[in-house]
Design a protein around this motif. Structure first.
Motif, short mmCIF file in Angstrom:
data_model
loop_
_atom_site.label_atom_id
_atom_site.label_comp_id
_atom_site.label_asym_id
_atom_site.label_seq_id
_atom_site.Cartn_x
_atom_site.Cartn_y
_atom_site.Cartn_z
N ALA A 211 0.62 -1.15 0.20
CA ALA A 211 -0.24 -0.08 0.24
C ALA A 211 0.83 1.30 -0.29
N GLY A 212 2.36 0.78 0.54
CA GLY A 212 2.79 1.90 0.71
C GLY A 212 4.05 2.47 1.60
N ILE B 221 -5.68 3.66 2.11
CA ILE B 221 -4.35 2.65 1.87
C ILE B 221 -4.15 1.94 2.88
N ARG C 111 -2.02 -0.53 -4.55
CA ARG C 111 -2.17 0.24 -3.32
C ARG C 111 -3.16 0.28 -2.79
#
Length: 564
Positions: A132-133, A160, A178
């Motif tokens: 996702a990040g 996210i 993400r």
């Protein structure tokens, strides 16, 4: 070449520093993704699409935190994507690896030089091992931004943050976005590990394309029944526990005709398209004491997260506004996706004031309202569809305020007159403040900083897609509240905001897992309603019901009614 010569040749190449490319790491502070980016206006003075995907990056030891536009132009360097076949841009404060290589300003005949070089960046480092990040802001970033460092201009951090990596199996290759979508190139595993490996197909290939993550596990598997949508490309697998959409197999040969309004199954209401004069001058609207508000005067007591009024459900509510039947409003109106929708005015016995819904919500909502009424419970809707920008007027009378109107009324005085379009999430500064200059792009977030009470932006409120309603259940004690919690989920309506027992979103994808599929329930006797977890107010008692069993029973009832 002898072995000794080969060994010496390899050794010399390995020891030569000129053969080792120098890479450095940097922190991303801005990504150029559209023509509105300040780079085109303040640096190039024109739009050039070849710069889409470039990033501004800074040294990991950069002392200036929470960079503004002027800081970015002063302290940061441009870099372009390394790969031309893959579009995967970083988020703000993610860490990237960079390498210097020949630039496109290479040929002397075109005014270039073969020694010209520029930075290229690889996809962001997997700092948190999360698809996702992987943001990693510096301490100065966090301090200067007071913990509200945006990942981008409109990336929803809440969305996210709920995305986690898919559970892998030996040999799998998984591409993950993400936002919870994924493509798995895998195979059948030994039995018992997943629902596509329950027959003798071990080692046979399978490709699964999936949108959304219905599972709450820390490493979720694809779920063919509960994921928003999916495609399974199988070879010899049998997909276990697959729920067919309909058990009425007669429908396979049935003729299907799309209903003009989608409302024909509701026989109790006439689908009237009334004239404008009749709509305004009819007896029901004349009885409404205040057409300047979609909520009757003297009743609002609570405010929702996006500016709607919730009405206490203590005591009897006299429903006003609307007609006896469902009535279509003349014309069409823009929703959050900028699609023109037909609007319907709810029957007055189900509404408090003038409550509108689009044709996408009218059918499931009225089915539920009728079911509750037939069982002896009258549900009252306080607020339904709310247009993103334009108020709805009929012959000069305000029928429904827009999200823009509500957001402007809740804008804090310290920001008034300084932001060009504060009803949007992204706007422009029109009067200098807090280090921003006229013309600077400005994110009107977080809500708590800019609005009192917190108010969603136009095109962001769930009311703007007609996927939510506010009911007269604010105190979480009425028969209506209990009915909505116990039965509303079967019709797709569940609570989605922990602090708002009046707000029910239309989420059939989640609702089939029970009313607590989004907000956790706990039995907490003796606690005040506002102190109970997610403000459920112990509505389900000491033991939460078996929602799966109830859902299967409900499906069977529906099938029986369909085949009757």
């Amino acid at each position: 070449m002898s072995k000794s010569q080969l060994k010496n040749n390899i050794s010399s190449r390995q020891s030569s520093p000129s053969n080792i490319p120098n890479t450095i790491k940097g922190r991303v502070y801005s990504v150029i993704l559209d023509p509105d980016h300040f780079f085109f206006r303040d640096v190039l003075n024109e739009f050039d699409s070849t710069y889409i995907g470039y990033v501004f990056w800074g040294n990991l030891n950069l002392k200036q935190g929470g960079l503004t536009k002027s800081d970015i132009l002063k302290y940061c360097t441009l870099a372009k994507p390394y790969f031309g076949f893959l579009t995967y841009h970083p988020l703000n404060t993610e860490i990237i690896e960079l390498i210097k290589a020949p630039s496109n300003n290479y040929y002397p005949a075109l005014g270039g030089n073969s020694t010209n070089a520029e930075y290229f960046y690889f996809p962001p480092l997997n700092v948190w091992n999360n698809s996702a990040g992987n943001p990693l802001p510096s301490e100065s970033d966090i301090q200067r931004s007071e913990g509200e460092l945006p990942l981008g201009n409109y990336t929803n951090e809440d969305k996210i943050s709920s995305t986690t990596n898919r559970l892998p199996f030996e040999g799998d290759m998984i591409l993950e976005s993400r936002f919870g979508s994924s493509i798995r190139f895998g195979s059948s595993t030994p039995k018992g590990k997943n629902n596509w490996s329950e027959n003798d197909s071990e080692g046979d290939p399978i490709t699964i394309i999936s949108n959304g993550q219905a599972s709450k596990d820390s490493t979720p598997l694809e779920d063919i029944n509960d994921d928003a949508s999916s495609i399974y490309l199988t070879s010899n697998q049998n997909i276990q526990n697959f729920n067919v959409a309909s058990k009425n197999f007669k429908s396979l040969t049935a003729d299907f005709k799309e209903a003009p309004s989608g409302l024909e199954p509701i026989q109790s209401f006439s689908q009237n398209l009334v004239s404008t004069d009749e709509l305004i001058n009819g007896p029901s609207l004349d009885q409404t004491p205040d057409l300047n508000s979609p909520i009757t005067e003297n009743q609002p007591v609570t405010t929702t997260d996006d500016g709607a009024n919730a009405i206490s459900d203590e005591g009897a509510i006299e429903a006003k506004g609307g007609y006896e039947d469902l009535v279509r409003i003349p014309g069409t109106y823009e929703d959050n996706s900028r699609v023109k929708r037909e609007l319907y005015l709810l029957p007055k016995r189900f509404s408090n004031g003038n409550v509108l819904v689009t044709n996408s919500l009218a059918d499931p909502l009225l089915r539920m309202l009728l079911k509750a009424e037939n069982g002896g419970t009258r549900l009252i809707v306080n607020s339904g569809f709310r247009p993103p920008v334009d108020n709805i007027y009929i012959n000069g009378s305000l029928i429904q305020k827009s999200q823009k109107t509500i957001r402007l009324s809740n804008l804090k005085s310290s920001f008034r007159g300084k932001i060009q379009e504060p009803w949007l999430e992204r706007s422009t500064v029109i009067e200098p403040f807090d280090g921003y200059q006229v013309g600077d792009p400005y994110n009107v977030t977080p809500q708590s900083k800019h609005f009192n009470p917190k108010t969603a932006a136009s095109y962001k409120s769930k009311h703007g897609v007609s996927l939510a309603c506010d009911f007269a259940t604010a105190s979480a004690t009425s028969d209506g509240y209990r009915w909505m919690c116990l039965y509303g989920w079967k019709y797709g309506f569940i609570r989605t905001v922990s602090t708002e027992p009046w707000h029910f979103g239309y989420r059939p994808d989640k609702a089939k897992n029970g009313p607590t599929s989004i907000l956790e329930y706990k039995y907490e006797p003796g606690q005040a309603y506002a102190d109970t977890t997610n403000r459920w107010n112990n509505v389900f008692g000491s033991t939460e019901p078996n929602w799966s069993a109830q859902w299967l029973e409900f499906q069977e009832q529906q099938a029986q009614e369909l085949n009757a």
